[in-house]
Design a protein around this motif. Structure first.
Motif, PDB file in Angstrom:
ATOM      1  N   PRO B  27      82.376  52.543 -14.075  1.00 31.71           N
ATOM      2  CA  PRO B  27      82.209  51.099 -14.297  1.00 31.71           C
ATOM      3  C   PRO B  27      83.545  50.415 -14.618  1.00 31.71           C
ATOM      4  N   GLN B  28      83.705  49.229 -14.060  1.00 31.66           N
ATOM      5  CA  GLN B  28      84.955  48.508 -14.282  1.00 31.66           C
ATOM      6  C   GLN B  28      84.898  47.780 -15.626  1.00 31.66           C
ATOM      7  N   GLN B  29      86.030  47.730 -16.311  1.00 29.05           N
ATOM      8  CA  GLN B  29      86.138  47.046 -17.601  1.00 29.05           C
ATOM      9  C   GLN B  29      87.341  46.123 -17.550  1.00 29.05           C
ATOM     10  N   PRO B  30      87.346  45.078 -18.385  1.00 30.89           N
ATOM     11  CA  PRO B  30      88.561  44.255 -18.434  1.00 30.89           C
ATOM     12  C   PRO B  30      89.737  45.064 -19.004  1.00 30.89           C
ATOM     13  N   SER B  31      90.931  44.821 -18.497  1.00 32.25           N
ATOM     14  CA  SER B  31      92.158  45.478 -18.980  1.00 32.25           C
ATOM     15  C   SER B  31      92.069  46.998 -18.976  1.00 32.25           C
ATOM     16  N   GLN B  32      91.326  47.531 -18.031  1.00 33.87           N
ATOM     17  CA  GLN B  32      91.118  48.975 -17.996  1.00 33.87           C
ATOM     18  C   GLN B  32      92.356  49.687 -17.436  1.00 33.87           C
ATOM     19  N   THR B  33      92.761  50.751 -18.108  1.00 32.47           N
ATOM     20  CA  THR B  33      93.894  51.521 -17.581  1.00 32.47           C
ATOM     21  C   THR B  33      93.374  52.717 -16.778  1.00 32.47           C
ATOM     22  N   VAL B  34      94.276  53.317 -16.013  1.00 36.54           N
ATOM     23  CA  VAL B  34      93.881  54.501 -15.236  1.00 36.54           C
ATOM     24  C   VAL B  34      93.476  55.625 -16.186  1.00 36.54           C
ATOM     25  N   THR B  77      99.126  51.925 -17.002  1.00 37.31           N
ATOM     26  CA  THR B  77      98.924  51.426 -15.651  1.00 37.31           C
ATOM     27  C   THR B  77      97.531  50.809 -15.548  1.00 37.31           C
ATOM     28  N   HIS B  78      97.476  49.521 -15.310  1.00 39.47           N
ATOM     29  CA  HIS B  78      96.182  48.857 -15.217  1.00 39.47           C
ATOM     30  C   HIS B  78      95.551  49.083 -13.858  1.00 39.47           C
ATOM     31  N   VAL B  79      94.250  49.357 -13.892  1.00 41.07           N
ATOM     32  CA  VAL B  79      93.526  49.650 -12.658  1.00 41.07           C
ATOM     33  C   VAL B  79      93.694  48.506 -11.650  1.00 41.07           C
ATOM     34  N   ASN B  80      93.580  47.274 -12.125  1.00 36.60           N
ATOM     35  CA  ASN B  80      93.611  46.160 -11.161  1.00 36.60           C
ATOM     36  C   ASN B  80      94.987  45.968 -10.516  1.00 36.60           C
ATOM     37  N   LYS B  81      96.019  46.608 -11.066  1.00 33.13           N
ATOM     38  CA  LYS B  81      97.341  46.532 -10.444  1.00 33.13           C
ATOM     39  C   LYS B  81      97.498  47.564  -9.325  1.00 33.13           C
ATOM     40  N   VAL B  82      96.741  48.668  -9.403  1.00 32.30           N
ATOM     41  CA  VAL B  82      97.007  49.769  -8.466  1.00 32.30           C
ATOM     42  C   VAL B  82      95.837  50.146  -7.561  1.00 32.30           C
ATOM     43  N   ALA B  83      94.596  49.713  -7.918  1.00 32.06           N
ATOM     44  CA  ALA B  83      93.447  50.107  -7.096  1.00 32.06           C
ATOM     45  C   ALA B  83      93.543  49.414  -5.742  1.00 32.06           C
ATOM     46  N   GLN B  84      93.224  50.156  -4.692  1.00 31.68           N
ATOM     47  CA  GLN B  84      93.175  49.555  -3.369  1.00 31.68           C
ATOM     48  C   GLN B  84      91.715  49.510  -2.966  1.00 31.68           C
ATOM     49  N   ASP B  85      91.177  48.296  -2.749  1.00 25.47           N
ATOM     50  CA  ASP B  85      89.756  48.161  -2.416  1.00 25.47           C
ATOM     51  C   ASP B  85      88.887  48.786  -3.484  1.00 25.47           C
ATOM     52  N   ASN B  86      89.278  48.634  -4.739  1.00 27.15           N
ATOM     53  CA  ASN B  86      88.522  49.249  -5.848  1.00 27.15           C
ATOM     54  C   ASN B  86      88.473  50.761  -5.775  1.00 27.15           C
ATOM     55  N   ARG B  87      89.467  51.347  -5.130  1.00 23.96           N
ATOM     56  CA  ARG B  87      89.497  52.807  -5.009  1.00 23.96           C
ATOM     57  C   ARG B  87      90.736  53.370  -5.678  1.00 23.96           C
TER      58      ARG B  87
END
Ligand code: SF4
Ligand code: SF4
Ligand code: FES
Lengths: 110, 246
Positions: B27-34, B77-87
């Motif tokens: 599940p995605q969370q705000p400010s979530q890190t890897v 490392t924040h997920v939203n900076k590095v995820a590609q297509d939520n992957r």
């Protein structure tokens, strides 16, 4: 200390090659302007200590530079080490030296 | 099925004998890190997942992994900076042997620090006054530029020469050595210069700055290594190798 020596030899040979390449290009362009034929060019280079020295030195620098560069590539890409790496490096270096000096001899020799 | 409120995560699972990827939906969370993602998987999906972390604030250097093919400190490392297509694809750090899943064996990495004489050797005891060194001093500034290393091995994972040449000391150890070469209190600089310019040392660096592009602390090991090359070459040409190191 071998690595340090090779490193320096490669940089020094590069520093020798750079001005000689420019000289070579410059003289080539200059010689072509007057429409010199191969015969006429050879007439000027035969027996010339200056051109023999310039190209002889250039070949030496090339042989060193290329042998060390290819040595690094062989070591990094094919994991060659030790005697095999040394043998290949010497073969490349000497091969280039002999081929190059033969060509120089053909241009400056009588 | 997945929606934008979840992340599709592929995690490399296995050990030294081999392994494969396993898929998880997190599940995605705000400010979530890897690192948060990995922790979620271990707590809620598979408790046998092995990974390493300690500080969670970018101090300890233990949480580095390959994230979508790039070495990163996962706690910062924040997920939203590095995820590609939520992957996300997570793998253990490159260039180091795997112990299990995302935890790799750092032994070689630290052995190379030792081989590069990466420890400080002083001449004063604790009873002597602290050496007075101006922060504006040229050498002190050079030492400072390389000093904020957290031993995360991200640069080591990014370096192609390390992957080709098993005995190459690598960017982190050489960066550390350069920091000490600029520390005028250090008494071991001649031996260190010899250690870092021997086979496997600084001469092998291609100066392409893979290490510098990924260092999370924005250090520039390439510049440090260039400094070592200059120092070694200079002292050799002055026929004072390795005693001449300044
Ligand atoms: S600059 Fe040198 S140490 Fe850094 S990644 Fe490239 S080869 Fe490795
Ligand atoms: S130099 Fe940078 S990337 Fe390399 S170990 Fe130190 S902090 Fe990590
Ligand atoms: S957990 Fe310490 S640096 Fe990431």
């Amino acid at each position: 200390m071998l690595e340090l020596r090779l490193y320096l030899a490669q940089r020094i040979s590069a520093a020798i090659m750079a001005p000689l390449v420019l000289l070579h290009l410059g003289v080539m362009i200059y010689a072509i302007q007057g429409g010199l034929s191969a015969e006429e060019i050879l007439a000027r280079t035969r027996g010339s200590l200056l051109w023999g020295g310039v190209y002889g030195l250039f070949v030496l620098a090339v042989a060193l530079h290329a042998a060390i560069g290819l040595r690094n590539i062989m070591s990094e890409w094919w994991s060659l080490r030790g005697p095999l790496l040394n043998a290949f490096s010497w073969i490349i270096g000497f091969g280039l030296l002999i081929m190059g000096w033969r060509a120089v001899a053909a241009v400056v020799g009588a | 099925m997945h929606d934008s409120t979840s992340i599709q995560v592929r995690v490399w699972r296995g050990d030294a004998a081999g392994g494969d990827f396993a898929d998880y939906e997190v599940p995605q969370q705000p400010s979530q890190t890897v690192l948060d993602v990995v922790t979620w998987i271990q707590r809620h999906a598979d408790a046998t997942l092995s990974y390493r972390f300690a500080c969670r604030v970018g101090m300890c250097g233990s949480c580095a992994m390959m994230v979508n093919g790039v070495p990163r400190w996962t706690c910062r490392t924040h997920v939203n900076k590095v995820a590609q297509d939520n992957r996300l694809t997570l793998e253990p750090l490159r260039n180091l042997p795997v112990i299990k899943d995302l935890a790799c064996d750092m032994t070689v990495f630290f052995d190379k620090w030792k081989a590069a004489e990466g420890h400080f050797s002083g001449s004063l005891t604790r009873d002597r006054p602290v050496a007075a060194i101006s922060p504006r001093d040229r050498l002190r500034r050079a030492a400072n530029a390389a000093i904020e290393c957290i031993n995360c091995a991200i640069c080591y994972a990014a370096c192609d020469v390390v992957s080709w040449q098993a005995d190459y000391l690598g960017p982190a150890a050489l960066n550390r050595a350069w920091s000490l070469q600029n520390d005028i209190r250090d008494t071991n600089r001649a031996a260190r210069l010899q250690a870092v310019s021997a086979n496997g040392g600084c001469m092998h660096c291609h100066s392409q700055q893979g290490c510098a592009s990924y260092c999370p602390n924005e250090l520039n090991p390439t510049a440090s290594i260039a400094g070592l090359k200059r120092q070694a070459a200079g002292s050799f040409l002055k026929k004072k190798y390795p005693e001449h190191y300044a």
